[in-house]
Motif scaffolding. Structure first.
Motif, PDB file in Angstrom:
ATOM      1  N   PRO A   5       1.076  -1.413   0.006  1.00 46.11           N
ATOM      2  CA  PRO A   5      -0.020  -0.099   0.101  1.00 46.11           C
ATOM      3  C   PRO A   5       0.749   1.167  -0.093  1.00 46.11           C
ATOM      4  CG  PRO A   5      -0.767  -1.555   1.502  1.00 46.11           C
ATOM      5  CD  PRO A   5       0.483  -2.009   1.233  1.00 46.11           C
ATOM      6  N   THR A   6       2.028   1.106   0.602  1.00 49.11           N
ATOM      7  CA  THR A   6       2.865   2.325   0.847  1.00 49.11           C
ATOM      8  C   THR A   6       3.417   2.749  -0.554  1.00 49.11           C
ATOM      9  OG1 THR A   6       3.281   2.242   3.380  1.00 49.11           O
ATOM     10  CG2 THR A   6       4.821   3.480   2.125  1.00 49.11           C
ATOM     11  N   GLU A   7       3.983   1.551  -1.194  1.00 42.47           N
ATOM     12  CA  GLU A   7       4.392   1.879  -2.693  1.00 42.47           C
ATOM     13  C   GLU A   7       3.391   2.409  -3.487  1.00 42.47           C
ATOM     14  OE1 GLU A   7       6.008  -1.925  -3.751  1.00 42.47           O
ATOM     15  OE2 GLU A   7       7.397  -2.209  -2.036  1.00 42.47           O
ATOM     16  N   LEU A   8       2.071   1.725  -3.516  1.00 40.38           N
ATOM     17  CA  LEU A   8       1.165   2.346  -4.520  1.00 40.38           C
ATOM     18  C   LEU A   8       1.025   3.610  -4.059  1.00 40.38           C
ATOM     19  CD1 LEU A   8      -1.268  -0.850  -4.698  1.00 40.38           C
ATOM     20  CD2 LEU A   8       0.606   0.187  -6.447  1.00 40.38           C
ATOM     21  N   LEU A  56      -2.807  -6.405  -3.488  1.00 47.03           N
ATOM     22  CA  LEU A  56      -3.224  -6.304  -2.097  1.00 47.03           C
ATOM     23  C   LEU A  56      -4.433  -6.982  -1.391  1.00 47.03           C
ATOM     24  CD1 LEU A  56      -3.795  -2.338  -3.117  1.00 47.03           C
ATOM     25  CD2 LEU A  56      -1.780  -3.205  -1.715  1.00 47.03           C
ATOM     26  N   PRO A  57      -4.185  -7.190   0.011  1.00 46.41           N
ATOM     27  CA  PRO A  57      -5.390  -7.628   0.903  1.00 46.41           C
ATOM     28  C   PRO A  57      -6.527  -7.145   0.409  1.00 46.41           C
ATOM     29  CG  PRO A  57      -3.346  -7.017   2.091  1.00 46.41           C
ATOM     30  CD  PRO A  57      -3.226  -6.442   0.754  1.00 46.41           C
ATOM     31  N   ALA A  58      -7.760  -7.671   0.501  1.00 52.48           N
ATOM     32  CA  ALA A  58      -9.097  -7.175   0.239  1.00 52.48           C
ATOM     33  C   ALA A  58      -9.321  -5.855   1.236  1.00 52.48           C
ATOM     34  CB  ALA A  58     -10.218  -8.361   0.458  1.00 52.48           C
ATOM     35  N   ALA A  59      -8.890  -5.896   2.413  1.00 47.72           N
ATOM     36  CA  ALA A  59      -9.404  -4.588   3.207  1.00 47.72           C
ATOM     37  C   ALA A  59      -8.489  -3.481   3.121  1.00 47.72           C
ATOM     38  CB  ALA A  59      -8.876  -5.268   4.641  1.00 47.72           C
ATOM     39  N   GLU A  60      -7.328  -3.523   2.141  1.00 46.18           N
ATOM     40  CA  GLU A  60      -6.734  -2.348   1.998  1.00 46.18           C
ATOM     41  C   GLU A  60      -6.993  -1.739   0.377  1.00 46.18           C
ATOM     42  OE1 GLU A  60      -2.823  -3.881   2.232  1.00 46.18           O
ATOM     43  OE2 GLU A  60      -2.851  -3.900   4.284  1.00 46.18           O
ATOM     44  N   ARG A  61      -7.802  -2.546  -0.130  1.00 46.42           N
ATOM     45  CA  ARG A  61      -7.872  -2.255  -1.751  1.00 46.42           C
ATOM     46  C   ARG A  61      -8.943  -0.674  -1.566  1.00 46.42           C
ATOM     47  NH1 ARG A  61      -9.350  -8.230  -4.345  1.00 46.42           N
ATOM     48  NH2 ARG A  61      -7.161  -8.784  -4.120  1.00 46.42           N
TER      49      ARG A  61
END
Length: 333
Positions: A5-8, A56-61
């Motif tokens: 997530p940080t990279e995206l 990504l994990p579903a919760a972070e999308r």
């Protein structure tokens, strides 16, 4: 927890910054369109960044998706604002390039005038249209049939010598009168009819003050039941009065192969009589040639020399002046 997530987020922030800078530097609408496709198109940089969301994990999308929408909206807004700025600048530049300096002297363009020949043609046609006539035209290059044979000119008749003309290698000829329109129109229509035809004609005439080898003619003719020479004479009188007002006119017996009886019509010009038209009742042979029954229908026809009428109307002493293109002459009209 993964660091994706940080990279995206970092990639999205970097993409927005670089895009905003490129949009700000765009100098033309074409460059701006290329940036839009490069960043927001189906294969653009934003789509490539979002391609990593599948890892990504579903919760972070949802978080990354919302951030991507924010980035997209920001870039779309920047593109629209820049587009409006460039369009305004383009219009301003065009107005500056095409500006009219009202302090500069204008370029004089002299106003044209209608040539006396065209002027009188318009007047004559307007008179006959007002009398209920239909305007018709025909070819200047004609066959012997329509120019002579159907008009009752026998192959060896001396009347053909009076209308000697230019013959072409394929057997056709330059028409000697607009009477060819009469034949063509009658073959294509049924009576009753009232028609006026205008056009250029050609004859082997010796050029002088009242003759030209190329001239303009107007023919009018009518076919109906019970038409007489009195109808023809009355039509000509109304026409000449509408064109010239009160003017001395005389009818002289004459001969034309396509009319019987026939007459020449003269008017006063330069203290003498000037022939301006020939007329007569359409010969029964001509009516039969176009398929009309001469026992049922009768008709009259007349051919007007346009140049001679222009000479009478404008008090011109020589027909050749009409073709001289002398501005000193033409500017009088």
């Amino acid at each position: 927890m993964t660091t994706l997530p940080t990279e995206l987020e970092t990639q999205l922030q970097s993409l927005e910054q670089s895009a905003q800078a490129a949009i700000a530097e765009a100098a033309t609408l074409d460059e701006l369109e290329q940036l839009r496709v490069g960043y927001l198109g189906k294969k653009g940089q934003l789509s490539k960044v979002l391609g990593g969301m599948g890892r990504l994990p579903a919760a972070e999308r949802p978080h990354i998706g919302a951030l991507a929408n924010t980035t997209k909206t920001a870039l779309q807004t920047a593109l629209e604002e820049k587009k409006a700025t460039l369009q305004t600048a383009a219009i301003a530049a065009q107005l500056a390039d095409e500006a009219l300096d009202v302090t500069m002297p204008g370029v004089f363009v002299s106003q044209g005038r209608i040539h006396p020949i065209n002027s009188i043609i318009d007047q004559i046609v307007d008179i006959f249209v007002g009398l209920g006539y239909t305007v018709a035209q025909g070819p200047e290059v004609e066959t012997d049939y329509y120019n002579f044979e159907a008009l009752n000119f026998l192959p060896d008749h001396p009347a053909r010598d009076m209308q000697d003309t230019l013959y072409l290698t394929d057997g056709q000829l330059m028409r000697t009168h607009t009477s060819n329109v009469q034949i063509r129109y009658m073959k294509a229509h049924e009576p009753p009819m009232r028609v006026v035809a205008v056009g250029r004609c050609y004859r082997r005439d010796t050029v002088d003050a009242t003759h030209a080898a190329v001239f303009h003619q107007i023919e009018f003719f009518a076919v109906d039941k019970n038409l007489t020479f009195s109808d023809l004479k009355g039509t000509i009188k109304v026409f000449l009065e509408a064109l010239f007002g009160e003017i001395p006119v005389r009818f002289r017996p004459s001969f034309f192969p396509f009319t019987e009886p026939s007459a020449e019509v003269d008017v006063q010009w330069q203290g003498q009589w000037l022939e301006i038209l020939g007329c007569g009742m359409i010969d029964p042979n001509v009516l039969q040639a176009v398929g009309y029954d001469p026992e049922v229908y009768s008709g009259f026809a007349a051919g007007l020399g346009v140049e001679r009428l222009a000479m009478v109307q404008n008090k011109i002493d020589d027909i050749r002046r009409l073709y001289s293109s002398d501005l000193r002459f033409l500017r009088q009209f």
